[in-house]
Design a protein around this motif. Structure first.
Motif, PDB file in Angstrom:
ATOM      1  N   LEU A  22      24.840  24.175  43.068  1.00 17.71           N
ATOM      2  CA  LEU A  22      23.742  23.255  43.337  1.00 17.71           C
ATOM      3  C   LEU A  22      23.517  22.311  42.158  1.00 17.71           C
ATOM      4  O   LEU A  22      23.259  21.117  42.350  1.00 17.71           O
ATOM      5  CB  LEU A  22      22.465  24.036  43.658  1.00 17.71           C
ATOM      6  CG  LEU A  22      21.289  23.233  44.189  1.00 17.71           C
ATOM      7  CD1 LEU A  22      21.652  22.501  45.469  1.00 17.71           C
ATOM      8  CD2 LEU A  22      20.097  24.162  44.430  1.00 17.71           C
ATOM      9  N   GLU A  23      23.639  22.833  40.963  1.00 21.61           N
ATOM     10  CA  GLU A  23      23.447  22.013  39.758  1.00 21.61           C
ATOM     11  C   GLU A  23      24.467  20.870  39.691  1.00 21.61           C
ATOM     12  O   GLU A  23      24.153  19.774  39.223  1.00 21.61           O
ATOM     13  CB  GLU A  23      23.555  22.888  38.505  1.00 21.61           C
ATOM     14  CG  GLU A  23      23.274  22.165  37.220  1.00 21.61           C
ATOM     15  CD  GLU A  23      21.854  21.615  37.113  1.00 21.61           C
ATOM     16  OE1 GLU A  23      21.679  20.549  36.480  1.00 21.61           O
ATOM     17  OE2 GLU A  23      20.928  22.234  37.663  1.00 21.61           O
ATOM     18  N   PHE A  74      25.799  19.416  42.298  1.00 21.84           N
ATOM     19  CA  PHE A  74      25.703  18.624  43.522  1.00 21.84           C
ATOM     20  C   PHE A  74      24.807  17.416  43.267  1.00 21.84           C
ATOM     21  O   PHE A  74      23.646  17.558  42.872  1.00 21.84           O
ATOM     22  CB  PHE A  74      25.126  19.500  44.641  1.00 21.84           C
ATOM     23  CG  PHE A  74      25.034  18.827  45.975  1.00 21.84           C
ATOM     24  CD1 PHE A  74      26.133  18.240  46.575  1.00 21.84           C
ATOM     25  CD2 PHE A  74      23.825  18.807  46.661  1.00 21.84           C
ATOM     26  CE1 PHE A  74      26.041  17.637  47.818  1.00 21.84           C
ATOM     27  CE2 PHE A  74      23.714  18.210  47.902  1.00 21.84           C
ATOM     28  CZ  PHE A  74      24.822  17.621  48.481  1.00 21.84           C
ATOM     29  N   ARG A 125      21.246  17.261  44.925  1.00 24.10           N
ATOM     30  CA  ARG A 125      20.540  18.556  44.887  1.00 24.10           C
ATOM     31  C   ARG A 125      19.042  18.415  45.165  1.00 24.10           C
ATOM     32  O   ARG A 125      18.425  19.359  45.624  1.00 24.10           O
ATOM     33  CB  ARG A 125      20.784  19.281  43.580  1.00 24.10           C
ATOM     34  CG  ARG A 125      20.246  18.594  42.353  1.00 24.10           C
ATOM     35  CD  ARG A 125      20.639  19.353  41.077  1.00 24.10           C
ATOM     36  NE  ARG A 125      20.529  18.523  39.908  1.00 24.10           N
ATOM     37  CZ  ARG A 125      21.469  17.714  39.439  1.00 24.10           C
ATOM     38  NH1 ARG A 125      22.627  17.621  40.068  1.00 24.10           N
ATOM     39  NH2 ARG A 125      21.271  16.995  38.368  1.00 24.10           N
ATOM     40  N   VAL A 134      18.037  19.343  48.694  1.00 18.80           N
ATOM     41  CA  VAL A 134      18.299  20.704  49.142  1.00 18.80           C
ATOM     42  C   VAL A 134      17.042  21.535  48.935  1.00 18.80           C
ATOM     43  O   VAL A 134      16.490  21.599  47.843  1.00 18.80           O
ATOM     44  CB  VAL A 134      19.485  21.333  48.371  1.00 18.80           C
ATOM     45  CG1 VAL A 134      19.697  22.777  48.788  1.00 18.80           C
ATOM     46  CG2 VAL A 134      20.752  20.513  48.579  1.00 18.80           C
TER      47      VAL A 134
END
Length: 175
Positions: free
Chosen positions: A35-36, A38, A41, A44
């Motif tokens: 996630l970091e 992305f 993020r 999300v």
């Protein structure tokens, strides 16, 4: 001529996990790293859900995890230790130092209650609970340990203790 800004949808992700599951801890770390990296993020939204792998584990039993798995699954202790070694090696790949020699089997119901009581600090509480259980060898079904974890992430210890001493299952924690 530039394209107008397009409102992109939010991705909703639900993660079901148990604090007593080493694969959940490893998965949480892998997910956080992914996630970091992305770019979107901020689009999300993650919802943590509670699941107990062993809801029948007696609170306060304080049995080493190796012994608990031997008894529960009827596996030889050496096989459990080999399994734990493989899990520890996988955990090390994501920077986690799981020490199964110190892990104590625990009923995680109240730990899940704490995570749900934590509100916007839920992710921090989950990380601290996983660390307490798998790294520090803390007994995560002990209210004093849970209050300590709560205080470490900035939650009020007195209100945490009062909530955990109450009967409210903290909504989703009962799920």
């Amino acid at each position: 001529m530039s394209m107008p800004d397009v409102l992109l949808p939010t991705a909703h992700i639900e993660i079901w996990s148990d604090i007593a599951c080493p694969w959940c801890y490893i998965g949480k770390r892998r997910f956080a790293e992914a996630l970091e990296s992305f770019d979107d993020r901020d689009r999300v939204e993650v919802t943590w859900r509670s699941y107990q792998l062993s809801p029948d584990t007696p609170v306060g039993r304080r049995v080493p995890e190796v012994e608990a798995l031997v008894a529960m699954n009827g596996m030889p202790a050496e096989q459990v230790r080999q399994m734990f070694a493989q899990v520890s090696d996988t955990a090390a790949d994501v920077g986690l130092e799981i020490d199964f020699d110190n892990v104590v089997a625990a009923n995680t119901f109240d730990a899940h209650r704490l995570a749900h009581l934590a509100g916007d600090k839920r992710d921090e509480v989950l990380e601290a609970l996983f660390r307490a259980h798998f790294v520090d060898g803390e007994v995560v079904d002990d209210v004093d340990v849970l209050v300590k974890v709560a205080a470490e992430v900035g939650l009020d210890p007195e209100s945490t203790r009062a909530a955990l001493d109450g009967d409210d299952p903290a909504g989703e924690a009962a799920a």
